[in-house]
Design a protein around this motif. Structure first.
Motif, PDB file in Angstrom:
ATOM      1  N   PHE A   1       0.830  -1.212   0.000  1.00 57.66           N
ATOM      2  CA  PHE A   1       0.000   0.000   0.000  1.00 57.66           C
ATOM      3  C   PHE A   1       0.869   1.269   0.000  1.00 57.66           C
ATOM      4  CE2 PHE A   1      -2.337   3.424   2.026  1.00 57.66           C
ATOM      5  CZ  PHE A   1      -3.595   3.342   1.464  1.00 57.66           C
ATOM      6  N   THR A   2       1.843   1.306   0.923  1.00 54.39           N
ATOM      7  CA  THR A   2       2.682   2.507   1.041  1.00 54.39           C
ATOM      8  C   THR A   2       3.467   2.742  -0.251  1.00 54.39           C
ATOM      9  OG1 THR A   2       2.853   2.058   3.391  1.00 54.39           O
ATOM     10  CG2 THR A   2       4.426   3.632   2.494  1.00 54.39           C
TER      11      THR A   2
ATOM     12  N   VAL B   1       1.215   4.208  -2.810  1.00 52.66           N
ATOM     13  CA  VAL B   1       0.954   5.635  -2.550  1.00 52.66           C
ATOM     14  C   VAL B   1       2.147   6.469  -3.010  1.00 52.66           C
ATOM     15  CG1 VAL B   1       0.614   7.360  -0.734  1.00 52.66           C
ATOM     16  CG2 VAL B   1      -0.650   5.220  -0.650  1.00 52.66           C
TER      17      VAL B   1
ATOM     18  N   VAL C   1       2.298   9.405  -5.795  1.00 50.08           N
ATOM     19  CA  VAL C   1       2.825  10.742  -5.515  1.00 50.08           C
ATOM     20  C   VAL C   1       3.845  11.132  -6.589  1.00 50.08           C
ATOM     21  CG1 VAL C   1       4.328  12.011  -3.924  1.00 50.08           C
ATOM     22  CG2 VAL C   1       2.381  10.733  -3.036  1.00 50.08           C
TER      23      VAL C   1
ATOM     24  N   ARG D   1       2.563  16.987 -12.929  1.00 46.22           N
ATOM     25  CA  ARG D   1       2.499  18.434 -12.645  1.00 46.22           C
ATOM     26  C   ARG D   1       3.684  19.162 -13.285  1.00 46.22           C
ATOM     27  NH1 ARG D   1       1.355  19.559  -6.486  1.00 46.22           N
ATOM     28  NH2 ARG D   1       2.122  17.450  -6.213  1.00 46.22           N
TER      29      ARG D   1
ATOM     30  N   GLU E   1      10.301  12.795   2.214  1.00 48.69           N
ATOM     31  CA  GLU E   1       9.456  11.680   1.760  1.00 48.69           C
ATOM     32  C   GLU E   1       9.432  10.533   2.769  1.00 48.69           C
ATOM     33  OE1 GLU E   1       7.415  11.825  -0.905  1.00 48.69           O
ATOM     34  OE2 GLU E   1       8.128  13.863  -1.141  1.00 48.69           O
TER      35      GLU E   1
ATOM     36  N   PHE F   1       6.739  11.165   5.142  1.00 42.23           N
ATOM     37  CA  PHE F   1       5.448  10.873   4.517  1.00 42.23           C
ATOM     38  C   PHE F   1       5.168   9.371   4.550  1.00 42.23           C
ATOM     39  CE2 PHE F   1       2.932  10.010   0.603  1.00 42.23           C
ATOM     40  CZ  PHE F   1       1.772  10.612   1.015  1.00 42.23           C
ATOM     41  N   ALA F   2       6.175   8.591   4.209  1.00 43.90           N
ATOM     42  CA  ALA F   2       6.011   7.129   4.225  1.00 43.90           C
ATOM     43  C   ALA F   2       5.668   6.647   5.634  1.00 43.90           C
ATOM     44  CB  ALA F   2       7.287   6.466   3.730  1.00 43.90           C
TER      45      ALA F   2
ATOM     46  N   VAL G   1       2.029   7.357   6.261  1.00 47.11           N
ATOM     47  CA  VAL G   1       1.176   6.415   5.501  1.00 47.11           C
ATOM     48  C   VAL G   1       1.147   5.069   6.229  1.00 47.11           C
ATOM     49  CG1 VAL G   1       0.855   5.197   3.309  1.00 47.11           C
ATOM     50  CG2 VAL G   1       1.653   7.559   3.298  1.00 47.11           C
ATOM     51  N   GLU G   2       2.313   4.614   6.659  1.00 48.16           N
ATOM     52  CA  GLU G   2       2.393   3.329   7.365  1.00 48.16           C
ATOM     53  C   GLU G   2       1.515   3.346   8.618  1.00 48.16           C
ATOM     54  OE1 GLU G   2       3.663   0.169   7.286  1.00 48.16           O
ATOM     55  OE2 GLU G   2       3.914   0.634   5.169  1.00 48.16           O
TER      56      GLU G   2
ATOM     57  N   LYS H   1      -2.520   3.991   7.458  1.00 49.45           N
ATOM     58  CA  LYS H   1      -3.184   3.346   6.312  1.00 49.45           C
ATOM     59  C   LYS H   1      -4.403   2.533   6.757  1.00 49.45           C
ATOM     60  CE  LYS H   1       0.166  -0.443   6.150  1.00 49.45           C
ATOM     61  NZ  LYS H   1       1.247  -1.083   5.373  1.00 49.45           N
TER      62      LYS H   1
ATOM     63  N   GLU I   1      -9.812   0.846  -0.807  1.00 51.43           N
ATOM     64  CA  GLU I   1      -8.353   0.916  -0.826  1.00 51.43           C
ATOM     65  C   GLU I   1      -7.876   1.981  -1.827  1.00 51.43           C
ATOM     66  OE1 GLU I   1      -6.323  -2.746  -0.428  1.00 51.43           O
ATOM     67  OE2 GLU I   1      -4.468  -1.965  -1.249  1.00 51.43           O
TER      68      GLU I   1
ATOM     69  N   ALA J   1      -8.485   5.226  -0.201  1.00 48.96           N
ATOM     70  CA  ALA J   1      -7.520   5.449   0.897  1.00 48.96           C
ATOM     71  C   ALA J   1      -6.187   5.938   0.320  1.00 48.96           C
ATOM     72  CB  ALA J   1      -7.334   4.164   1.684  1.00 48.96           C
ATOM     73  N   GLN J   2      -5.794   5.374  -0.825  1.00 46.45           N
ATOM     74  CA  GLN J   2      -4.561   5.850  -1.489  1.00 46.45           C
ATOM     75  C   GLN J   2      -4.713   7.309  -1.905  1.00 46.45           C
ATOM     76  OE1 GLN J   2      -3.316   3.293  -4.707  1.00 46.45           O
ATOM     77  NE2 GLN J   2      -3.305   1.481  -3.403  1.00 46.45           N
TER      78      GLN J   2
ATOM     79  N   PHE K   1      -4.131   9.760   0.922  1.00 41.69           N
ATOM     80  CA  PHE K   1      -2.725  10.074   1.211  1.00 41.69           C
ATOM     81  C   PHE K   1      -2.104  10.919   0.084  1.00 41.69           C
ATOM     82  CE2 PHE K   1      -3.439   6.424   3.991  1.00 41.69           C
ATOM     83  CZ  PHE K   1      -3.021   6.989   5.184  1.00 41.69           C
ATOM     84  N   LEU K   2      -2.561  10.674  -1.131  1.00 43.73           N
ATOM     85  CA  LEU K   2      -2.076  11.503  -2.248  1.00 43.73           C
ATOM     86  C   LEU K   2      -2.507  12.962  -2.008  1.00 43.73           C
ATOM     87  CD1 LEU K   2      -0.698  11.510  -5.035  1.00 43.73           C
ATOM     88  CD2 LEU K   2      -2.914  11.031  -6.050  1.00 43.73           C
TER      89      LEU K   2
ATOM     90  N   HIS L   1      -0.397  14.563   0.591  1.00 42.95           N
ATOM     91  CA  HIS L   1       0.904  14.992   0.045  1.00 42.95           C
ATOM     92  C   HIS L   1       0.758  16.264  -0.782  1.00 42.95           C
ATOM     93  CE1 HIS L   1       4.662  14.826  -2.247  1.00 42.95           C
ATOM     94  NE2 HIS L   1       5.127  14.132  -1.221  1.00 42.95           N
ATOM     95  N   LYS L   2      -0.307  16.327  -1.588  1.00 42.51           N
ATOM     96  CA  LYS L   2      -0.518  17.502  -2.436  1.00 42.51           C
ATOM     97  C   LYS L   2      -0.808  18.751  -1.609  1.00 42.51           C
ATOM     98  CE  LYS L   2      -2.971  16.523  -6.496  1.00 42.51           C
ATOM     99  NZ  LYS L   2      -4.075  15.824  -7.176  1.00 42.51           N
TER     100      LYS L   2
END
Lengths: 165, 202
Positions: free
Chosen positions: A63-64, A67, A71, A78, B20, B23-24, B27-28, B31, B49, B52-53, B56-57, B60-61
Motif C-alpha cells: 500500500f505505502t 501511494v 505521488v 504536474r 518523503e 510521509f512514508a 502512511v504506514e 493506512k 483501498e 484510501a490511497q 494520502f495523495l 501529500h498535495k
C-alpha cells in the motif's frame, strides 16, 4: 452523582473503558437508581460489541509503495503540464509581446489619424475666417431679397392681395 | 498544542519541507485507520483501498499549506471524510455503480470481508461472527454523519472536539449524533444485547 455527571460518565464510556474511580462512582449511582441498570447494561453491551468490531479488510502489503508511486506520478504530471491557473511564462510571453506590439501600432496609427484630422480642420477654419474677413459689407446689402428669391415657395404678399381685392 | 506536541504533526511539517521518509511513516501509521473509515462508508474493499490511497495523495498535495492548527489525525480524517462524501455524491450522480448496488452485491456474499473458515469454526466463534455481521449491517444503515462519528469515537487519539471538527458540527451536535446513532444501533441489536450473546465472543 447528578444527571450531568452520569451523562458525562456515559459519554466517557463511549470512548473506552472507565477508570476505576469512574466505575466505582457509576456502581454507586446504579445502586441508588436501580432503574438505570438495564439501560446501562445495554450501553455497556453496545460498547463491548463496537470494541470487538473487526478492522476493515487489511490494505495491500504494498500500500505505502503504491501511494509513493502515485505521488511520484502526480509530481511528474504536474511538472509536464503546468497547473491550471499557474502562469506559464515561456508560453505566454511571446503572445503577450505580440499583443502589446499590435496595441502599440494601433495606438500610434489612431494618434496620427487624429493629428491629420485636426490639421485639416484648422486649415479649413483658417481659410473660412480669411474669406469672411475679406468680404465687403456692401455685398451684404441685398442679402434679404436674394434670400427671398432663392426661396422655392415664396409666401403670399397679403397686403398686395388685399389691395387687388 | 504547545503543551502536548503531536508527533504526527511534526512528521507532517517534515513532509511539508519535502521529507518523503516522513510521509512514508505517516502512511504506514494511518493506512489501516483510514481504510477502516473509508471501507465502512463505501462498503467495497477495492474501492475503499483506492480511495484510501487518494487520501494520502491528497495529504501529500496539500502538504505545502499544512499548518498545525489541530492534531494531524483530525486533518487526515477530515480529508478522508471529504473524499468519501465526494465519492458518495459521484455515485449518486451515476446510479449504475451506487452504494445500493454494492450493498446488494455484498448481501449476496456476506462472507466477503472474512476468510472462508465458517465450517471449521466452533459454534461460539460462528455466533460471534454472525453478531459482527449484524453490527456491520446496522452501522451501514446509519446516516453517514452518525456512522462516522461513532467510528471516530472508537479512536483513542481523537477527542470529541476533534470528531466535531472532522464532522463539521458543534461539540453538542456531535455528541447528539453519536447518541442518536447509538440509540438506533441498540434498537436494531437489542435481541443480541439482551441475550448477552456478545459476551460469548472471543
Amino acid at each position: 452523582m447528578n444527571e450531568q455527571e452520569y451523562t458525562h460518565l456515559r459519554e466517557a464510556s463511549w470512548r473506552g473503558r472507565l477508570t476505576e474511580i469512574e466505575a466505582a462512582q457509576l456502581q454507586k449511582h446504579l445502586a441508588a437508581h436501580p432503574g438505570l441498570r438495564e439501560e446501562w447494561e445495554t450501553e455497556a453491551g453496545l460498547n463491548q460489541l463496537l470494541e470487538k468490531l473487526p478492522e476493515a479488510p487489511a490494505v495491500a502489503s504494498n500500500f505505502t509503495a503504491l501511494v509513493l508511486q502515485a505521488v511520484e506520478r502526480d509530481a511528474a504530471a504536474r511538472n509536464r503540464k503546468p497547473a491550471k491557473g499557474r502562469l506559464d511564462l515561456a508560453n505566454w510571453l511571446p503572445k503577450a509581446a505580440m499583443a502589446a506590439l499590435l496595441l502599440g501600432f494601433t495606438f500610434v496609427g489612431y494618434h496620427q489619424y487624429e493629428i491629420r484630422n485636426r490639421v485639416a480642420l484648422a486649415k479649413n477654419v483658417a481659410e473660412l475666417s480669411a474669406a469672411v474677413s475679406a468680404s465687403d459689407p456692401e455685398l451684404m446689402k441685398d442679402f434679404d431679397p436674394i434670400m427671398r428669391l432663392s426661396d422655392p415657395q415664396p409666401k403670399a404678399d397679403i397686403e398686395l392681395l388685399a389691395l387687388m381685392k | 498544542m504547545p503543551t502536548n506536541p503531536d508527533p504526527d504533526a511534526a512528521l507532517m511539517l517534515r513532509v511539508k519541507r519535502g521529507d518523503e521518509a516522513a510521509f512514508a511513516a505517516l502512511v504506514e501509521k494511518y493506512k489501516q485507520p483510514v481504510m477502516n473509515l473509508v471501507f465502512r462508508t463505501l462498503r467495497d474493499a477495492t474501492e475503499a483501498e483506492d480511495l484510501a490511497q487518494n487520501v494520502f495523495l491528497q495529504v501529500h498535495k496539500s502538504a505545502y499549506r499544512y499548518e498545525v492548527t489541530a492534531r494531524f489525525s483530525t486533518w487526515l480524517f477530515t480529508i478522508a471524510r471529504n473524499l468519501c462524501l465526494n465519492e458518495i455524491r459521484r455515485r449518486t450522480r451515476h446510479p449504475a455503480d451506487s452504494l445500493e448496488g454494492t450493498q446488494q452485491e455484498n448481501e449476496e456474499q456476506p462472507a466477503r470481508q472474512f476468510e472462508d473458515v465458517k465450517t471449521a469454526l466452533p459454534q461460539e466463534a460462528l455466533l460471534q461472527r454472525e453478531l459482527e455481521q449484524k453490527i456491520e449491517q446496522a452501522l451501514a444503515e446509519l446516516p453517514e454523519t452518525q456512522r462516522t462519528a461513532i467510528l471516530l469515537c472508537r479512536r483513542d487519539d481523537l477527542s470529541y472536539e476533534d470528531i466535531a471538527k472532522i464532522i463539521g458540527c458543534s461539540l453538542s451536535a456531535t455528541k447528539s449524533l453519536i447518541h442518536r446513532g447509538r440509540e438506533t444501533l441498540k434498537l436494531k441489536l437489542k435481541p443480541y444485547l439482551r441475550s448477552g450473546e456478545w459476551k460469548n465472543g472471543p
